[in-house]
Design a protein around this motif. Structure first.
Motif, short mmCIF file in Angstrom:
data_model
loop_
_atom_site.label_atom_id
_atom_site.label_comp_id
_atom_site.label_asym_id
_atom_site.label_seq_id
_atom_site.Cartn_x
_atom_site.Cartn_y
_atom_site.Cartn_z
N ALA A 1 -2.40 -7.00 -4.46
CA ALA A 1 -1.91 -5.27 -4.33
C ALA A 1 -2.93 -4.16 -5.41
O ALA A 1 -2.72 -3.16 -4.93
N SER A 2 -2.84 -4.67 -6.67
CA SER A 2 -3.74 -3.90 -7.52
C SER A 2 -4.79 -3.38 -7.19
O SER A 2 -4.83 -1.99 -7.07
N GLY A 3 -5.35 -3.93 -5.67
CA GLY A 3 -7.13 -3.23 -5.94
C GLY A 3 -6.96 -2.61 -3.66
O GLY A 3 -7.80 -2.23 -3.35
N LEU A 4 -5.70 -2.79 -3.70
CA LEU A 4 -5.31 -2.60 -2.47
C LEU A 4 -4.73 -0.91 -2.60
O LEU A 4 -3.88 -0.13 -2.67
N ILE A 5 -5.27 0.55 -1.86
CA ILE A 5 -5.74 1.65 -1.69
C ILE A 5 -4.79 2.32 -0.73
O ILE A 5 -5.31 1.54 0.24
N LEU A 6 -3.15 2.62 -0.45
CA LEU A 6 -2.86 3.21 0.37
C LEU A 6 -3.11 4.59 1.03
O LEU A 6 -2.85 5.69 -0.24
N ASP A 7 -4.02 5.44 2.21
CA ASP A 7 -4.21 6.68 2.57
C ASP A 7 -2.94 7.27 3.02
O ASP A 7 -1.98 6.71 3.00
N ALA A 8 -2.95 8.39 3.09
CA ALA A 8 -1.75 9.49 3.18
C ALA A 8 -1.31 8.51 4.90
O ALA A 8 -0.61 8.63 4.99
N ASP A 9 -2.35 8.28 5.80
CA ASP A 9 -2.23 8.45 7.00
C ASP A 9 -1.61 6.59 7.13
O ASP A 9 -0.88 6.44 8.06
N THR A 10 -1.97 5.51 6.05
CA THR A 10 -1.46 4.67 5.78
C THR A 10 -0.25 4.32 5.53
O THR A 10 0.64 4.22 6.07
N LEU A 11 0.13 5.12 4.36
CA LEU A 11 1.07 5.95 3.97
C LEU A 11 2.51 5.88 5.16
O LEU A 11 3.45 5.23 4.97
N ARG A 12 1.50 6.76 5.79
CA ARG A 12 2.97 7.98 6.89
C ARG A 12 3.01 6.43 8.28
O ARG A 12 4.03 6.11 8.60
N GLU A 13 2.14 5.74 7.91
CA GLU A 13 2.30 4.30 9.03
C GLU A 13 3.06 3.47 8.16
O GLU A 13 3.98 2.59 9.51
#
Length: 333
Positions: A294-306
């Motif tokens: 999980a440390s290397g997993l970057i969540l962009d704004a679209d993914t956070l909304r998803e």
């Protein structure tokens, strides 16, 4: 893999911490050698924040961590310790309330230091507050220990916004430990705004909702004697069925990202602010390895909304604790 660092209040810690309760208590049998190997693997991966409680296994957990720390540089590990819960010789939690009196603060720390094999604790915190013991008395006693060098920082656990303010008026508070996950969004309403106003960090436990959000749970799983989840409302009947539907929706997002469900759930918590540090309760090296991803997993704004569409705020079925335990939570009052 090396876990990045993050500020937690006034301390620098790994951006992912290790919660150790399951190595001693409440989640079924655990293997001591595998537990120590998991702790060593966490240290080697750059995890510096380790969370325990003097009541985890009635002292067993602190002894376990003390063994894992043997031969390691003490200053490389940030030990967070909770106190206050009281247990009988049969392991049951006593119903008489949490003892966070000034006398208990001194007494409990003395035993903690001996079991851990150290002369100081990095963060010391009451696990719950007792309405009959003024917050100011407890924090005042902790401040005396900090001044004497026995603890580096004062933390809180499951405190509501008003209690956070009262505590911070007595002494600097490093961080609040509270349950926070996609299924437990309560801190967002009143607590997190106060923490950010006062510059207090947040240590999030229960980020996988005790395994519900791991992606490894199924409705037919049989629980061993003493497993907390056998009485946890979110794991019962229709509540479990509804919650597992949310997990399946989250799994769809994870598959698109090429990640596991657990990794997405952990990364979501970490993405809620640089002042938030998730604790993972890995009991084995395999589960730790998954969590480290999980440390290397970057969540962009679209993914956070998803993700929030898959698991909306307030969508969890069932309370996070049985009614008796919920009554002890200052954060829920």
């Amino acid at each position: 893999m090396t876990v990045p660092q993050r500020r937690l209040g006034e301390l620098e810690v790994s951006a992912l911490g290790l919660g150790t309760l399951g190595m001693s208590d409440l989640y079924g049998p655990a293997d001591e050698q595998e537990s120590i190997a998991t702790l060593h693997a966490a240290f080697d991966a750059g995890i510096t924040l380790v969370d325990t409680g003097d009541f985890y296994g009635s002292g067993h957990n602190e002894l376990l961590i003390g063994r894992a720390l043997a031969g390691r540089r003490r200053e490389d590990v940030v030990l967070s310790v909770k106190f206050g819960a009281r247990r009988g010789p049969d392991g049951s939690f006593l119903a008489a309330g949490y003892d966070v009196s000034p006398a208990a603060v001194l007494d409990r720390l003395a035993y903690t230091l001996r079991r851990l094999g150290t002369d100081y604790v990095d963060i010391y915190r009451p696990s719950r507050f007792n309405p009959e013991i003024p917050v100011e008395d407890t924090i005042g006693a902790l401040l005396e220990l900090q001044t004497a060098g026995y603890i580096r920082a004062i933390g809180l656990s499951e405190a509501g916004a008003e209690t956070v303010r009262r505590a911070a008026a007595v002494a600097p508070i490093n961080d609040l430990q509270i349950e926070y996950s996609l299924l437990s969004r309560g801190p967002e309403r009143a607590v997190m705004p106060v923490l950010r106003e006062l510059g207090i960090g947040l240590t999030a436990y229960g980020v996988l909702s005790r395994g519900l959000l791991s992606g490894h749970w199924d409705a037919g799983r049989r629980l061993t004697a003493g497993d907390f989840r056998a009485i946890s409302p979110r794991f019962q009947g229709d509540n479990l069925t509804a919650n597992l539907r949310l997990v399946e929706a989250l799994r769809g997002v994870a598959e698109r990202l090429g990640a596991t469900t657990a990794q997405v759930a952990i990364a979501w918590v970490a993405a809620q602010g640089d002042d938030v540090v998730p604790l993972v309760g890995a009991r084995t090296r395999d589960r730790l390895g998954e969590s480290l991803g999980a440390s290397g997993l970057i969540l962009d704004a679209d993914t956070l909304r998803e993700i929030e569409t898959a698991v909306p705020a307030g969508a969890a079925s069932g309370a996070r604790y049985p009614a008796r335990a919920m009554a002890d939570l200052d954060s829920e009052r």
